[in-house]
Design an enzyme around this catalytic site. Structure first.
Site, PDB file in Angstrom:
ATOM      1  N   TYR A 148       7.250   0.285  -0.680  1.00  0.00           N
ATOM      2  CA  TYR A 148       6.720   1.262   0.090  1.00  0.00           C
ATOM      3  C   TYR A 148       7.053   1.430   1.322  1.00  0.00           C
ATOM      4  O   TYR A 148       6.244   0.332   1.898  1.00  0.00           O
ATOM      5  CB  TYR A 148       5.412   1.785  -0.597  1.00  0.00           C
ATOM      6  CG  TYR A 148       4.970   2.109  -1.784  1.00  0.00           C
ATOM      7  CD1 TYR A 148       5.544   3.406  -2.335  1.00  0.00           C
ATOM      8  CD2 TYR A 148       4.616   1.290  -2.682  1.00  0.00           C
ATOM      9  CE1 TYR A 148       5.190   3.732  -3.526  1.00  0.00           C
ATOM     10  CE2 TYR A 148       4.107   1.648  -3.843  1.00  0.00           C
ATOM     11  CZ  TYR A 148       4.437   3.116  -4.573  1.00  0.00           C
ATOM     12  OH  TYR A 148       4.239   3.395  -5.635  1.00  0.00           O
ATOM     13  N   HIS A 168       8.612   8.292 -11.651  1.00  0.00           N
ATOM     14  CA  HIS A 168       7.272   7.294 -11.328  1.00  0.00           C
ATOM     15  C   HIS A 168       6.215   7.490 -12.541  1.00  0.00           C
ATOM     16  O   HIS A 168       5.149   7.261 -12.107  1.00  0.00           O
ATOM     17  CB  HIS A 168       6.618   7.918 -10.270  1.00  0.00           C
ATOM     18  CG  HIS A 168       5.999   6.979  -9.299  1.00  0.00           C
ATOM     19  ND1 HIS A 168       6.622   6.384  -8.058  1.00  0.00           N
ATOM     20  CD2 HIS A 168       4.814   6.461  -9.172  1.00  0.00           C
ATOM     21  CE1 HIS A 168       5.765   5.470  -7.730  1.00  0.00           C
ATOM     22  NE2 HIS A 168       4.830   5.499  -8.132  1.00  0.00           N
ATOM     23  N   ASP A 226      10.374   8.141  -4.614  1.00  0.00           N
ATOM     24  CA  ASP A 226       9.899   9.404  -5.079  1.00  0.00           C
ATOM     25  C   ASP A 226       8.149   9.492  -4.891  1.00  0.00           C
ATOM     26  O   ASP A 226       7.908  10.417  -5.674  1.00  0.00           O
ATOM     27  CB  ASP A 226       9.988   9.334  -6.663  1.00  0.00           C
ATOM     28  CG  ASP A 226       9.664   8.158  -7.215  1.00  0.00           C
ATOM     29  OD1 ASP A 226       9.003   7.339  -6.596  1.00  0.00           O
ATOM     30  OD2 ASP A 226       9.620   7.934  -8.605  1.00  0.00           O
TER      31      ASP A 226
END
Length: 401
Positions: free
Chosen positions: A233, A364, A261
């Site tokens: 991330y 996700h 996403d």
């Protein structure tokens, strides 16, 4: 009692937001000044002020996270002889539950049933939550019931070999263990147990950014020659992101898998209902003084209402865009670059144009955008777009979920 030991009755006295001491791993910390900076909000700390919160901390954070506290926060070692059972916070995971033997678990549904009985509600609701009404969350499984086999017969199947390669690296099967957060919510060994299992089976492990075990712990748990990827991330602080990528390179990690996403975390209502803590559950909070932190009208404080998921993701950069891919590519060096969360043919083509080595078709886990298509449904469109641009052989396409 040695003079450098802190008795527990002294720790109990410091249990307000103006004066907050907590015990982690046998050490006493004064974290009063850190309360307002805690990404998970004030409440989760306030609930355990004046207590030993090691179990709660370990279920979410790697131990190395304690290094982020300023040196002046350290008070001393706790005098363990003065600690009562009521002073020790627990995760509520029921380890006494009669879990079926491992060899009786025939499929993932068996694991799910066993987990629902022994995991703490907070951890279970984080694991099992999908976005909003969970339509996509359920559809991720249901879509496979609409895909039918078309068997061919009279083929010699006396010797079966399902081994494959992923980014040119050997794998005993054509899949890998993807990155999922907070493994210690389910088991004290957390992601390190996954590392060991992946080595035993010859499967690639993707280490998560939001793991309960640190990257250091998982890489050190790996065996010589074991293949690991790292899921990233991207941090708002690019220097921190750069340092994380550099550490992954130093450990010999083979691929950097950037999640694309989740610029803003999905609305996971099941997790939000559980929440880390309700304000009224923390009588130690000076509620009037901190009431503004729980005002639903203040968007900057919504993280306090968002459950486990929102409490651990406040650092993610919502401004991440295609222009940043060049910078990330430069930081990778010899590591392969993967984009995790591609959901349409146009973006697959763009990934090739930006020099990406592989893409993961993913929604996700149905935890971001309700009514987003499943990875297997996206696959046909993506391959059609890649074929139309003569790009099929220029990128690997993986399906998640």
């Amino acid at each position: 009692m040695a003079s450098n030991l802190v008795p527990m009755d002294e720790v109990r006295k410091h249990s307000t937001t103006n004066d907050c001491w907590i015990v982690f791993h046998g050490k006493v910390y004064d974290i009063t000044s850190f309360l307002s900076e805690h990404p998970g909000g004030v409440s989760i700390i306030a609930e355990h002020a004046g207590m030993d919160a090691t179990a709660i901390f370990d279920s979410i954070h790697p131990k190395t996270m304690l290094r982020m506290l300023p040196k002046h926060a350290y008070i001393g070692e706790i005098d363990v002889s003065t600690v009562k059972p009521s002073d020790v916070a627990t995760t509520l995971r029921d380890e006494q539950k009669n879990i079926p033997p491992l060899d009786s678990m025939l499929n993932v549904f068996d694991f799910k049933a066993a987990s629902s009985k022994c995991m703490a509600p907070q951890g279970w609701n984080y694991y099992i939550s999908g976005a909003e009404d969970e339509i996509t969350f359920r559809e991720n499984q249901a879509v496979f019931s609409r895909i039918w086999f078309r068997p061919r017969v009279l083929i010699d199947v006396s010797k079966i070999d399902i081994s494959s390669t992923i980014l040119g690296l050997p794998s005993s099967a054509p899949f890998y263990v993807t990155a999922t957060a907070l493994g210690k919510l389910a088991h004290p060994d957390g992601e390190c147990a996954i590392t060991r299992a992946c080595f035993a089976e010859g499967i690639v492990q993707m280490i998560p950014t939001l793991s309960s075990c640190s990257m250091d712990e998982q890489c050190k748990a790996a065996q010589a020659g074991q293949i690991q990827f790292f899921q990233l991330y991207v941090n708002k602080d690019r220097e921190l992101a750069k340092n994380t990528i550099a550490k992954a390179k130093a450990y010999g990690i083979k691929a950097l898998c950037v999640t694309v996403d989740a610029p803003q975390l999905g609305r996971r209502e099941r997790d939000m209902r559980q929440k880390l803590l309700k304000l009224q559950d923390a009588p130690k909070l000076e509620q009037q003084k901190h009431a503004h932190k729980y005002d639903r009208k203040q968007t900057q404080n919504k993280k306090n209402l968002g459950g486990v998921a929102l409490s651990i993701t406040s650092f993610i950069d919502p401004s991440l865009n295609w222009r940043d891919i060049h910078w990330i590519r430069e930081q990778c060096g010899a590591m392969k670059l993967v984009l995790k969360g591609i959901q349409c043919g146009e973006d697959a083509v763009k990934a090739v144009e930006y020099g990406v080595d592989a893409i993961v078709l993913s929604n996700h886990g149905g935890r971001q955008l309700d009514y987003g298509r499943s990875g297997i449904e996206i696959l046909v469109e993506v391959m059609q777009f890649l074929d139309a641009h003569s790009m099929r052989d220029r990128i690997e396409v993986w399906v998640d979920g």
